[in-house]
Scaffold this motif. Structure first.
Motif, PDB file in Angstrom:
ATOM      1  N   GLY A  33       0.821  -1.207   0.000  1.00  0.00           N
ATOM      2  CA  GLY A  33       0.000   0.000   0.000  1.00  0.00           C
ATOM      3  C   GLY A  33       0.856   1.259   0.000  1.00  0.00           C
ATOM      4  N   GLY A  34       0.210   2.393  -0.144  1.00  0.00           N
ATOM      5  CA  GLY A  34       0.909   3.674  -0.090  1.00  0.00           C
ATOM      6  C   GLY A  34       1.883   3.896  -1.230  1.00  0.00           C
ATOM      7  N   PRO A  35       2.718   4.913  -1.101  1.00  0.00           N
ATOM      8  CA  PRO A  35       3.594   5.300  -2.205  1.00  0.00           C
ATOM      9  C   PRO A  35       4.730   4.329  -2.507  1.00  0.00           C
ATOM     10  N   LEU A  36       5.048   3.438  -1.599  1.00  0.00           N
ATOM     11  CA  LEU A  36       6.165   2.506  -1.807  1.00  0.00           C
ATOM     12  C   LEU A  36       5.683   1.074  -2.021  1.00  0.00           C
ATOM     13  N   SER A  58      11.865   7.572   3.867  1.00  0.00           N
ATOM     14  CA  SER A  58      11.897   8.781   3.046  1.00  0.00           C
ATOM     15  C   SER A  58      11.328   8.493   1.672  1.00  0.00           C
ATOM     16  N   THR A  59      10.510   9.424   1.184  1.00  0.00           N
ATOM     17  CA  THR A  59       9.962   9.313  -0.168  1.00  0.00           C
ATOM     18  C   THR A  59       9.562  10.692  -0.675  1.00  0.00           C
ATOM     19  N   GLU A  60       9.758  10.892  -1.948  1.00  0.00           N
ATOM     20  CA  GLU A  60       9.352  12.147  -2.584  1.00  0.00           C
ATOM     21  C   GLU A  60       7.962  12.035  -3.188  1.00  0.00           C
ATOM     22  N   ILE A  61       7.412  10.839  -3.228  1.00  0.00           N
ATOM     23  CA  ILE A  61       6.135  10.641  -3.911  1.00  0.00           C
ATOM     24  C   ILE A  61       4.959  10.488  -2.951  1.00  0.00           C
ATOM     25  N   GLY A  65       5.568  15.242  -0.377  1.00  0.00           N
ATOM     26  CA  GLY A  65       6.576  15.519  -1.397  1.00  0.00           C
ATOM     27  C   GLY A  65       7.998  15.343  -0.876  1.00  0.00           C
ATOM     28  N   PRO A  66       8.957  16.034  -1.518  1.00  0.00           N
ATOM     29  CA  PRO A  66      10.358  15.919  -1.095  1.00  0.00           C
ATOM     30  C   PRO A  66      10.514  16.215   0.405  1.00  0.00           C
ATOM     31  N   GLY A  67      11.247  15.373   1.076  1.00  0.00           N
ATOM     32  CA  GLY A  67      11.447  15.541   2.512  1.00  0.00           C
ATOM     33  C   GLY A  67      10.417  14.798   3.345  1.00  0.00           C
ATOM     34  N   GLY A  86       0.350   5.600   6.652  1.00  0.00           N
ATOM     35  CA  GLY A  86       0.138   7.014   6.367  1.00  0.00           C
ATOM     36  C   GLY A  86       1.445   7.714   6.063  1.00  0.00           C
ATOM     37  N   ASP A  87       1.337   8.989   5.708  1.00  0.00           N
ATOM     38  CA  ASP A  87       2.503   9.810   5.378  1.00  0.00           C
ATOM     39  C   ASP A  87       2.740  10.828   6.481  1.00  0.00           C
ATOM     40  N   THR A  88       3.986  11.209   6.673  1.00  0.00           N
ATOM     41  CA  THR A  88       4.353  12.212   7.657  1.00  0.00           C
ATOM     42  C   THR A  88       5.314  13.203   7.020  1.00  0.00           C
ATOM     43  N   PRO A  89       5.338  14.438   7.519  1.00  0.00           N
ATOM     44  CA  PRO A  89       6.267  15.419   6.944  1.00  0.00           C
ATOM     45  C   PRO A  89       7.722  15.051   7.216  1.00  0.00           C
TER      46      PRO A  89
END
Length: 89
Positions: A33-36, A58-61, A65-67, A86-89
């Motif tokens: 799942g998710g971006p990876l 770490s992922t840019e997608i 975004g980046p970071g 989920g995604d985190t900053p």
């Protein structure tokens, strides 16, 4: 390792690497799942207790975004799969 796993790309492998797949003698989990989604994460050097906790990758997608980072954690009952949380900053 089975043939399906051998065809997958390892998280963090260089995009220019002619062989970005898993290496013999290493331990991997599949990111689900998710971006990876579909990548393999090398957990060879992670102690067993750390393998039971979520890891930010770490992922840019992802959403930030980046970071940014995508958070993946072990699936209950299926320790060779880490689900996107989920995604985190």
């Amino acid at each position: 390792m089975n043939e399906e796993i051998m065809r997958k790309r390892v998280y963090g492998a260089d995009h220019e690497d002619p062989d970005p797949g898993p290496r013999p003698g290493r331990a991997y989990v599949e990111l689900v799942g998710g971006p990876l989604d579909g990548l393999l994460l090398d957990v060879t050097d992670r102690p067993d207790e750390q393998r039971r906790t979520a890891v930010p990758l770490s992922t840019e997608i992802g959403r930030y975004g980046p970071g940014g980072h995508a958070l993946y954690g072990p699936r209950p009952g299926a320790p060779r799969r880490y689900d996107w949380q989920g995604d985190t900053p």
